[in-house]
Design a protein around this motif. Sequence first.
Motif, PDB file in Angstrom:
ATOM      1  N   ILE A 246       0.826  -1.222   0.000  1.00 20.93           N
ATOM      2  CA  ILE A 246       0.000   0.000   0.000  1.00 20.93           C
ATOM      3  C   ILE A 246       0.851   1.259   0.000  1.00 20.93           C
ATOM      4  O   ILE A 246       0.600   2.209  -0.762  1.00 20.93           O
ATOM      5  CB  ILE A 246      -0.943  -0.018   1.226  1.00 20.93           C
ATOM      6  CG1 ILE A 246      -1.961  -1.168   1.090  1.00 20.93           C
ATOM      7  CG2 ILE A 246      -1.659   1.316   1.372  1.00 20.93           C
ATOM      8  CD1 ILE A 246      -2.777  -1.426   2.333  1.00 20.93           C
ATOM      9  N   SER A 252      -4.129  -0.811  -4.563  1.00 16.49           N
ATOM     10  CA  SER A 252      -5.348  -0.778  -3.774  1.00 16.49           C
ATOM     11  C   SER A 252      -5.310  -1.876  -2.711  1.00 16.49           C
ATOM     12  O   SER A 252      -4.791  -2.960  -2.968  1.00 16.49           O
ATOM     13  CB  SER A 252      -6.556  -0.982  -4.690  1.00 16.49           C
ATOM     14  OG  SER A 252      -7.724  -1.272  -3.926  1.00 16.49           O
ATOM     15  N   ARG A 254      -7.459  -3.793  -1.998  1.00 16.28           N
ATOM     16  CA  ARG A 254      -8.163  -4.962  -2.515  1.00 16.28           C
ATOM     17  C   ARG A 254      -7.220  -5.949  -3.210  1.00 16.28           C
ATOM     18  O   ARG A 254      -7.569  -7.116  -3.400  1.00 16.28           O
ATOM     19  CB  ARG A 254      -9.258  -4.523  -3.492  1.00 16.28           C
ATOM     20  CG  ARG A 254     -10.440  -3.831  -2.829  1.00 16.28           C
ATOM     21  CD  ARG A 254     -11.457  -3.395  -3.844  1.00 16.28           C
ATOM     22  NE  ARG A 254     -10.912  -2.385  -4.766  1.00 16.28           N
ATOM     23  CZ  ARG A 254     -11.579  -1.863  -5.789  1.00 16.28           C
ATOM     24  NH1 ARG A 254     -12.817  -2.278  -6.040  1.00 16.28           N
ATOM     25  NH2 ARG A 254     -11.023  -0.959  -6.559  1.00 16.28           N
TER      26      ARG A 254
END
Length: 401
Positions: A246, A252, A254
């Motif tokens: 990150i 992301s 996700r």
Amino acid sequence: MLDPTASAVAAEPVIPDARVGLTHFALAVGGFAIGTTEFATMSLVPDFARDLRIDAPTAGHVISAYALGVVVGAPTLAVLGARLPRCTMLILLMTVYAFANALTALSPSYGWMMVFRFLSGLPHGAYFGIAALVAASLVPVRQRTQAVARVLLGLTVATIAGVPLANWLGQTVGWRWSFGIVALLALLTVTLVAIFAPRDRPDAARSPLGELAALKRGQVWLTLGIGAIGFGGLFAVYTYLASTLIEVTHVSPRLVPVALMVFGIGMTGGNLIVPRFADRALMPTAAALLVWSFMALALYPLAAGNFWAMLVDVGAIGIGGALGTVLQSRLMDVSGDAQALAAALNHSAFNVANALGPWLGGIAIAAGLGWTSTGWVGCGLALGGLAFLLVSVALERRAAR
């Protein structure tokens, strides 16, 4: 001279091949249950922290409580259960594991959850140690490491399938269900082991004092040192992988599970392929794995800028996880008749690595060296493990002369 592995493995299989496969599968289901709860708990920290009204750093102590349970329980239960039939020990250990995880799911407070996670960790190392001995006893010596790998395959597959499932359950129906599912998997293991594992008789030659004899063997301690130090780099990177993706790779959140899944695929692939080489040349394979880990960890800071490069490197780091299987087989060679304690201590050593790697990685990050500095920390630990291995081989050769 007696073969040091004679008490742990048979020269040839003593039950049909189909029964061997079913026994290995039953033992691997237990590994899947253990791997799911061990790794998934890290991803569930925000969920149970919120529910128990504590902050995330405090909730993280629950993970440490489990690791402490492994370190304490592995040698203690292996010694106390020395005279029991191994099939009986496996059933008892997984029954305790099921009960402790069910209690975790019902935890009314942070304090009680700490207690229940400590209890959950107690059977972990002893189960894997004894399961490895049982699996190896069913095949010829030349296939011993592959048999051990089949048991640990349950743990590596858990990082691919079990952890995402537990995380999904935690987010959709509550974190307590994740631990409840693990309790059911443990009970399934009890059933499968009772049905398929061969019944062995209590061995009068095994005793608590006999198991403790393993602690007098220098090669046992050197082998444990290889795992406790050399494996730390993998945990240093894995613990901070999500933050690195990150903050440095800028992906992301996700996509983080994708990287974690690739890591699990690497571990599983390594556990399927590497043992074939280890059964031919055990210590050279262990040395090659440590060199492999060193190179993969050295590339980690360089790969962090690109997501695809990170996936390749994370998978490569995961392959280094096969070291656990190789060292499990090595302990069968060097522990003499104290097989159960030495095999269980292997998992205590890896939980030391699980504490050491993230601790040193956290120090490097806190010192301002950046998220990717965990890769350099891992390089140093891989070299440390290799140093232990070279000392072990040198002393063994000198003793042979």
